[in-house]
Design an enzyme around this catalytic site. Structure first.
Site, PDB file in Angstrom:
ATOM      1  N   THR A  72      65.995  65.063  64.929  1.00  0.00           N
ATOM      2  CA  THR A  72      67.170  65.914  64.803  1.00  0.00           C
ATOM      3  C   THR A  72      66.743  67.381  64.738  1.00  0.00           C
ATOM      4  O   THR A  72      65.594  67.724  65.007  1.00  0.00           O
ATOM      5  CB  THR A  72      68.083  65.420  63.644  1.00  0.00           C
ATOM      6  N   LYS A  76      64.541  68.723  68.684  1.00  0.00           N
ATOM      7  CA  LYS A  76      64.891  67.908  69.853  1.00  0.00           C
ATOM      8  C   LYS A  76      64.304  68.438  71.163  1.00  0.00           C
ATOM      9  O   LYS A  76      63.923  67.666  72.030  1.00  0.00           O
ATOM     10  CB  LYS A  76      66.408  67.815  69.987  1.00  0.00           C
ATOM     11  N   ASP A 113      72.481  60.333  72.723  1.00  0.00           N
ATOM     12  CA  ASP A 113      73.779  60.905  72.325  1.00  0.00           C
ATOM     13  C   ASP A 113      74.890  60.437  73.262  1.00  0.00           C
ATOM     14  O   ASP A 113      75.923  59.930  72.832  1.00  0.00           O
ATOM     15  CB  ASP A 113      73.736  62.442  72.379  1.00  0.00           C
ATOM     16  N   GLY A 137      84.324  71.351  76.091  1.00  0.00           N
ATOM     17  CA  GLY A 137      83.076  71.717  75.435  1.00  0.00           C
ATOM     18  C   GLY A 137      81.868  71.458  76.311  1.00  0.00           C
ATOM     19  O   GLY A 137      81.826  70.466  77.062  1.00  0.00           O
ATOM     20  N   ALA A 138      80.919  72.379  76.233  1.00  0.00           N
ATOM     21  CA  ALA A 138      79.678  72.242  77.010  1.00  0.00           C
ATOM     22  C   ALA A 138      78.494  72.653  76.139  1.00  0.00           C
ATOM     23  O   ALA A 138      77.547  73.273  76.597  1.00  0.00           O
ATOM     24  CB  ALA A 138      79.751  73.092  78.275  1.00  0.00           C
ATOM     25  N   THR A 163      83.321  79.366  76.713  1.00  0.00           N
ATOM     26  CA  THR A 163      82.442  80.245  77.484  1.00  0.00           C
ATOM     27  C   THR A 163      82.246  79.587  78.849  1.00  0.00           C
ATOM     28  O   THR A 163      81.494  78.615  79.000  1.00  0.00           O
ATOM     29  CB  THR A 163      81.075  80.397  76.774  1.00  0.00           C
ATOM     30  N   GLY A 249      85.408  59.843  66.226  1.00  0.00           N
ATOM     31  CA  GLY A 249      84.061  60.351  66.466  1.00  0.00           C
ATOM     32  C   GLY A 249      82.953  59.462  65.936  1.00  0.00           C
ATOM     33  O   GLY A 249      81.842  59.469  66.459  1.00  0.00           O
TER      34      GLY A 249
HETATM   35  N1  LIG Z   1      79.741  61.766  66.671  1.00  0.00           N
HETATM   36  C1  LIG Z   1      78.480  62.087  66.883  1.00  0.00           C
HETATM   37  O1  LIG Z   1      77.575  61.240  66.908  1.00  0.00           O
HETATM   38  C2  LIG Z   1      78.119  63.538  67.142  1.00  0.00           C
HETATM   39  C3  LIG Z   1      76.853  63.863  67.663  1.00  0.00           C
HETATM   40  C4  LIG Z   1      76.558  65.210  67.904  1.00  0.00           C
HETATM   41  C5  LIG Z   1      77.494  66.190  67.616  1.00  0.00           C
HETATM   42  N2  LIG Z   1      78.711  65.835  67.097  1.00  0.00           N
HETATM   43  C6  LIG Z   1      79.724  66.846  66.817  1.00  0.00           C
HETATM   44  O2  LIG Z   1      79.968  67.521  68.035  1.00  0.00           O
HETATM   45  C7  LIG Z   1      80.373  68.855  67.795  1.00  0.00           C
HETATM   46  C8  LIG Z   1      79.605  69.793  68.708  1.00  0.00           C
HETATM   47  O3  LIG Z   1      78.229  69.704  68.418  1.00  0.00           O
HETATM   48  P1  LIG Z   1      77.158  70.448  69.345  1.00  0.00           P
HETATM   49  O4  LIG Z   1      75.837  70.080  68.802  1.00  0.00           O
HETATM   50  O5  LIG Z   1      77.448  70.208  70.764  1.00  0.00           O
HETATM   51  O6  LIG Z   1      77.458  71.977  68.996  1.00  0.00           O
HETATM   52  P2  LIG Z   1      77.133  73.258  69.884  1.00  0.00           P
HETATM   53  O7  LIG Z   1      75.966  73.015  70.780  1.00  0.00           O
HETATM   54  O8  LIG Z   1      77.088  74.392  68.919  1.00  0.00           O
HETATM   55  O9  LIG Z   1      78.422  73.440  70.832  1.00  0.00           O
HETATM   56  C9  LIG Z   1      79.668  73.775  70.283  1.00  0.00           C
HETATM   57  C10 LIG Z   1      80.734  73.690  71.380  1.00  0.00           C
HETATM   58  O10 LIG Z   1      82.021  73.897  70.771  1.00  0.00           O
HETATM   59  C11 LIG Z   1      82.661  74.998  71.430  1.00  0.00           C
HETATM   60  N3  LIG Z   1      83.506  75.665  70.443  1.00  0.00           N
HETATM   61  C12 LIG Z   1      83.171  76.016  69.188  1.00  0.00           C
HETATM   62  N4  LIG Z   1      84.222  76.580  68.572  1.00  0.00           N
HETATM   63  C13 LIG Z   1      85.236  76.582  69.462  1.00  0.00           C
HETATM   64  C14 LIG Z   1      86.595  77.027  69.423  1.00  0.00           C
HETATM   65  N5  LIG Z   1      87.100  77.602  68.337  1.00  0.00           N
HETATM   66  N6  LIG Z   1      87.359  76.841  70.518  1.00  0.00           N
HETATM   67  C15 LIG Z   1      86.854  76.258  71.631  1.00  0.00           C
HETATM   68  N7  LIG Z   1      85.569  75.827  71.739  1.00  0.00           N
HETATM   69  C16 LIG Z   1      84.783  75.983  70.657  1.00  0.00           C
HETATM   70  C17 LIG Z   1      81.519  75.832  71.951  1.00  0.00           C
HETATM   71  O11 LIG Z   1      82.012  76.691  72.958  1.00  0.00           O
HETATM   72  P3  LIG Z   1      81.170  78.011  73.378  1.00  0.00           P
HETATM   73  O12 LIG Z   1      80.129  77.562  74.338  1.00  0.00           O
HETATM   74  O13 LIG Z   1      82.188  78.888  74.011  1.00  0.00           O
HETATM   75  O14 LIG Z   1      80.612  78.589  72.116  1.00  0.00           O
HETATM   76  C18 LIG Z   1      80.581  74.737  72.469  1.00  0.00           C
HETATM   77  O15 LIG Z   1      81.048  74.178  73.672  1.00  0.00           O
HETATM   78  C19 LIG Z   1      80.119  69.100  66.316  1.00  0.00           C
HETATM   79  O16 LIG Z   1      81.361  69.021  65.664  1.00  0.00           O
HETATM   80  C20 LIG Z   1      79.258  67.953  65.894  1.00  0.00           C
HETATM   81  O17 LIG Z   1      79.508  67.573  64.556  1.00  0.00           O
HETATM   82  C21 LIG Z   1      79.038  64.529  66.864  1.00  0.00           C
END
Ligand SMILES: NC(=O)c1ccc[n+]([C@@H]2O[C@H](COP(=O)([O-])OP(=O)(O)OC[C@H]3O[C@@H](n4cnc5c(N)ncnc54)[C@H](OP(=O)(O)O)[C@@H]3O)[C@@H](O)[C@H]2O)c1
Length: 269
Positions: A72, A76, A113, A137-138, A163, A249
């Protein structure tokens, strides 16, 4: 044969590497499984700072009863570079979330993932193959899910991200890896799609905006979350009000655990 209380010289050792370490959940998930199934293995937290990662890996390679570990933040990406071999999803995503050591102590990594998300959907009766998907989301998780959706053979993948450039970069990477899958960048509009997946972190906190206009949700849509806490995000509330099917989730993590356990070879006695 207890995982945590009955360790012997024969016990296989697995890890979960992170920095900081306090929050990691894998040992709390795996050790009860070992205990319940009578598997002579233990998973321990492995706290390694980024600047000592190579030293730590050299040590773990030399530890012959260390089978591998869940990976983690923040390791990674760098751990992928240190692997001797990386599976396709790991290479596409550019990060690994599990590594194991083979008989020759070569380090092999992959990323589960996205596969965990797809397996979680299927386990809940939601097939993704042949479906048109709007992915919101990306970020890191979105990247893994997009490749896994393409791998599963979605009929169409539309990626929307706040973005836009990140959505463009991801769509291009997915299209290049899976040329048979139509991939595009689009608005947060589910017109023409069967499934909407929120991979953004918007919904984690009270007051976060909805990642999509709730007025666009139709009752025939499936709305999938990957946020685990809260379990019922505002998006899922709106989806239920609109009569949509939903996916929580937690299923993504549950199924990743199984896939990682199988990869590490630690789920059988
Ligand atoms: N269930 C599971 O096993 C699992 C596993 C991994 C992650 N997750 C969850 O997935 C989520 C994302 O994780 P990550 O690691 O991918 O995070 P990350 O790399 O920081 O990416 C965050 C994403 O959310 C977007 N975002 C954030 N705030 C926003 C808003 N107010 N409006 C619109 N878009 C927004 C960002 O857009 P920008 O590019 O524009 O900033 C980006 O696409 C987290 O909540 C995490 O807890 C769950």
């Amino acid at each position: 044969m207890g995982a945590t209380l009955d360790i012997t010289g024969k016990t296989r050792v697995f890890g979960c590497i992170a920095d900081p370490i306090d929050h990691v959940r894998a040992p709390m998930v795996f050790n009860p499984i070992f205990e319940a199934r009578g598997i002579d293995a233990v998973m321990v937290p492995v706290h390694v700072a980024p600047d000592r990662l190579e030293t730590a890996i050299a040590g773990l390679k030399a530890q012959l009863n260390f089978g591998g570990m869940a990976v983690t933040v923040p390791h990674k990406l760098r751990l992928m570079e240190l692997c001797d071999e990386v599976g396709r999803q790991g290479r596409l995503v550019g990060a690994v979330n599990a590594v194991k050591f083979d008989a020759g102590r070569r380090m092999i990594g992959d990323n589960f993932d996205g596969a965990g998300f797809v397996a979680g959907m299927r386990a809940e009766g939601h097939e993704v193959t042949g479906r048109a998907v709007l992915q919101l989301g990306a970020g890191g998780a979105g990247r893994a899910i997009a490749f896994a959706l393409a791998d599963a053979g979605v009929s169409r993948l539309v990626i929307h991200n706040r973005t836009r450039s990140k959505a463009e970069e991801l769509a291009a990477a997915v299209a290049s890896a899976y040329p048979a899958v139509p991939v595009s960048v689009g608005d947060a509009d589910p017109d023409g799609c069967d499934i909407v997946i929120n991979t953004t972190s918007s919904g984690l906190h009270d007051g976060d905006p909805l990642p999509i206009d709730g007025g666009l949700l139709r009752s025939d849509l499936l709305i999938a979350e990957i946020i685990m806490i809260p379990e019922r995000t505002k998006l899922l509330d709106v989806a239920l009000e609109k009569g949509c099917k939903i996916q929580y989730g937690r299923h993504m993590l549950d199924h990743q655990i199984t896939l990682i356990g199988e990869f590490l070879g630690c789920l059988s006695a």
